[in-house]
Design a protein around this motif. Structure first.
Motif, PDB file in Angstrom:
ATOM      1  N   HIS A 126       0.231  -4.317   1.719  1.00  0.00           N
ATOM      2  CA  HIS A 126      -0.398  -5.315   2.602  1.00  0.00           C
ATOM      3  C   HIS A 126       0.690  -6.122   3.320  1.00  0.00           C
ATOM      4  O   HIS A 126       1.327  -6.985   2.718  1.00  0.00           O
TER       5      HIS A 126
ATOM      6  N   HIS B 160       1.889  -8.072   7.190  1.00  0.00           N
ATOM      7  CA  HIS B 160       1.713  -8.479   8.585  1.00  0.00           C
ATOM      8  C   HIS B 160       3.096  -8.488   9.224  1.00  0.00           C
ATOM      9  O   HIS B 160       3.829  -9.463   9.119  1.00  0.00           O
TER      10      HIS B 160
ATOM     11  N   MET C 148      -1.285  -4.452   8.476  1.00  0.00           N
ATOM     12  CA  MET C 148      -2.687  -4.880   8.490  1.00  0.00           C
ATOM     13  C   MET C 148      -3.300  -4.948   9.889  1.00  0.00           C
ATOM     14  O   MET C 148      -4.197  -5.740  10.155  1.00  0.00           O
TER      15      MET C 148
ATOM     16  N   HIS D 205      -9.159  -7.359   5.010  1.00  0.00           N
ATOM     17  CA  HIS D 205      -9.158  -8.578   4.209  1.00  0.00           C
ATOM     18  C   HIS D 205     -10.579  -8.841   3.705  1.00  0.00           C
ATOM     19  O   HIS D 205     -11.531  -8.750   4.480  1.00  0.00           O
TER      20      HIS D 205
ATOM     21  N   HIS E 291      -6.428  -8.634  -0.768  1.00  0.00           N
ATOM     22  CA  HIS E 291      -6.485  -9.905  -1.495  1.00  0.00           C
ATOM     23  C   HIS E 291      -7.588  -9.928  -2.555  1.00  0.00           C
ATOM     24  O   HIS E 291      -7.304 -10.034  -3.725  1.00  0.00           O
TER      25      HIS E 291
ATOM     26  N   ASP F 208       2.410  -9.471   2.268  1.00  0.00           N
ATOM     27  CA  ASP F 208       1.663 -10.211   3.291  1.00  0.00           C
ATOM     28  C   ASP F 208       2.582 -10.716   4.415  1.00  0.00           C
ATOM     29  O   ASP F 208       2.779 -10.011   5.385  1.00  0.00           O
TER      30      ASP F 208
HETATM   31 ZN   LIG Z   1      -3.198 -10.340   5.148  1.00  0.00          ZN
END
Ligand SMILES: [Zn+2]
Length: 495
Positions: free
Chosen positions: A74, A76, A141, A247, A284, A344
């Motif tokens: 995961h 970004h 993501m 998500h 998550h 993340d």
């Molecule tokens: Zn995320």
């Protein structure tokens, strides 16, 4: 799902001599002391105590720990300014959500923070951090590609890292109105059109760039997608035999809004829609029934996930900074859920993430036997591989891809240790990574990224985020200056 890649290719033979090798015996990881790994081209050919055949190159890691390349489920890649800004602060009416502070635009389709960032600088900086700190497979993501989603795939291939990607899509976007209230703006047709583009991208780019680039469908959020869009995406993922991730159960607001509107939890709703399945990775997945912050004690969600074979991408660092914890890594594992780990937003350091996963779990459960080093390490390797349907990643074994990380154990930071895995999890961090190989190619050597100028990356990303923060008032929902909304730890020197 497809696995494999370039197994048939032959290539240069490299022999890695490791002090401690995390070797896979077909069932589980074992510690092989003073062993060797033979790599040919992009594949591992042999793992064992010795190898006497001819080789082209020997890599001496005899005082180091050799682990499988870490699978980051995961990420970004494009966002840098947001999460760094909201530390220690943020709106109280968002119930500790971090991203809802910086993600929504000012008005419908107004500017948001990302509009002022330098996209290429963000992407390159993230890629560099990821690979330097041990991630060899990255799941993006879905966001922030500008008009050239294939550019991201090319960047990953040039660096030599594995990337799962397609442009993301959603039926709604977050925005703030003039009174500063949060809303979702729905545009279902735009969501459907974006899914069309994602499918087209997946058809064209899955298993490209020598197998380094794979497709994954990414509806951004359960909370911003219609059931129709989610179901169509799932059918496309099944047809293309690719995974899907989004998500879900990320904020208290999303949890309660879903229960109010649908009479079901987010996870229960996904089950009703047929969205829980083996090729689905739940990003998550914090607020499931029974979480202490939900006031909803009915614990059916974990069994629904476990029975479906869906996986959870757990990102403890970013949420623990908001005072939010999964409840818990151990409980999800005990329920039979497959867990992977992800970084993340920042600092994109998977070895750091292992420590957060272990410690946050122990605190959440008030249990020193929970969040074991073994289990968080398995999540970052075998768990991530399983989430992506890959039996050739996350392990050092003959037939697996030659993705491995050499961690410098000859260091003060590691010191004495009884168990290299416990030492790695509780003393280590990404700065100890000495060498990284992906598909048999050295991407990081002597702790530096091959062919990339790290100092130039730092300069560029600082210029990019400074510019975004300097334009705070243009995207933020209040007229406050940035240093009032997000005060620094210490006030500036007054003179
Ligand atoms: Zn995320």
């Amino acid at each position: 799902m497809p696995s494999g890649g370039n197994a048939a290719k032959s290539g240069r033979r490299k022999l890695v001599k490791g002090g401690w090798i995390v070797a896979f015996d077909g069932t589980e990881h074992r510690i092989l002391k003073d062993g060797v790994i033979l790599i040919e081209g992009g594949d591992i050919r042999h793992v064992g105590r010795s190898y006497d055949g001819p080789v082209d190159e020997t890599i001496d890691a005899s005082r180091d720990l050799v682990i499988p390349g870490l699978i980051n489920t995961h990420v970004h890649l494009g966002s840098q300014a947001g999460d760094r800004m909201v530390l220690d602060a943020g709106r109280r009416d968002l119930f500790r959500s971090g991203f809802l502070n910086h993600w929504p635009s000012k008005g419908i389709r107004g500017p948001n923070l990302f509009a002022f960032e330098d996209l290429e600088a963000s992407l390159r900086y993230s890629f560099a951090s990821l690979v330097k700190f041990g991630s060899t497979t990255i799941v993006e993501m879905g966001g922030e590609f500008g008009d050239d989603p294939a550019g991201l795939a090319r960047m990953a291939a040039a660096l030599g890292v594995r990337l799962y990607t397609t442009p993301g899509f959603a039926s709604a976007s977050h925005y703030y109105d003039q009174g500063g209230r949060h809303h979702r703006h729905w545009d279902e047709a735009a969501g459907e059109a974006a899914l069309d583009k994602a499918i087209e991208f997946a058809e064209r780019h899955d298993d490209s760039e020598d197998g380094l680039v794979r497709a994954i469908l990414v509806p951004y959020e359960f909370w911003t997608c219609t059931p129709e869009l989610m179901k169509r995406a799932k059918r496309a993922a099944d047809r293309l035999r690719i995974p899907m991730t989004f998500h879900v159960a990320e904020s208290v607001i999303e949890f309660h809004d879903t229960v109010l509107q649908r009479g079901r939890t987010p996870i229960g709703t996904l089950a009703d829609w047929g969205l829980l399945d083996r090729n689905v990775v739940l990003g998550h997945c914090l607020y499931t029934g029974g979480h202490s912050q939900t006031a909803f004690p009915f614990r059916d969600d974990l069994a629904l996930i476990a029975d479906s074979g869906a996986s959870v991408a757990h990102c403890p660092a970013v949420f623990s900074r908001r005072g939010v914890a999964l409840e818990s890594f151990e409980r999800y594992r005990d329920a039979g859920i497959n867990l992977g780990l992800g970084t993340d937003s920042y600092p994109q350091d998977m070895l750091d993430e292992l420590k957060y996963a272990a410690v946050v779990c122990k605190v959440a459960d008030r249990n020193h036997e929970a969040g074991k080093a073994r289990d968080v390490f398995n999540a970052a390797t075998l768990g991530g591989a399983k989430a992506l349907g890959r039996d050739d990643l996350g392990r050092l074994a003959p037939g697996a891809r030659a993705d491995l990380v050499i961690v410098d154990f000859d260091r003060l930071r590691i010191g004495p240790f009884l168990d290299p895995i416990k030492a790695l999890v509780h003393c280590g961090n990404g700065e100890l990574v000495k060498q990284v190989l992906v598909n048999g190619r050295t991407v990081v050597k002597d702790g530096r990224i091959e062919g990339w100028d790290e100092q130039a990356l730092v300069e560029k990303i600082r210029q990019s985020t400074d510019r975004a923060w300097s334009r705070f008032a243009e995207f933020h929902m209040t007229a406050e200056p940035i240093d009032a909304a997000y005060p620094n730890a210490f006030r500036p020197w007054a003179e």
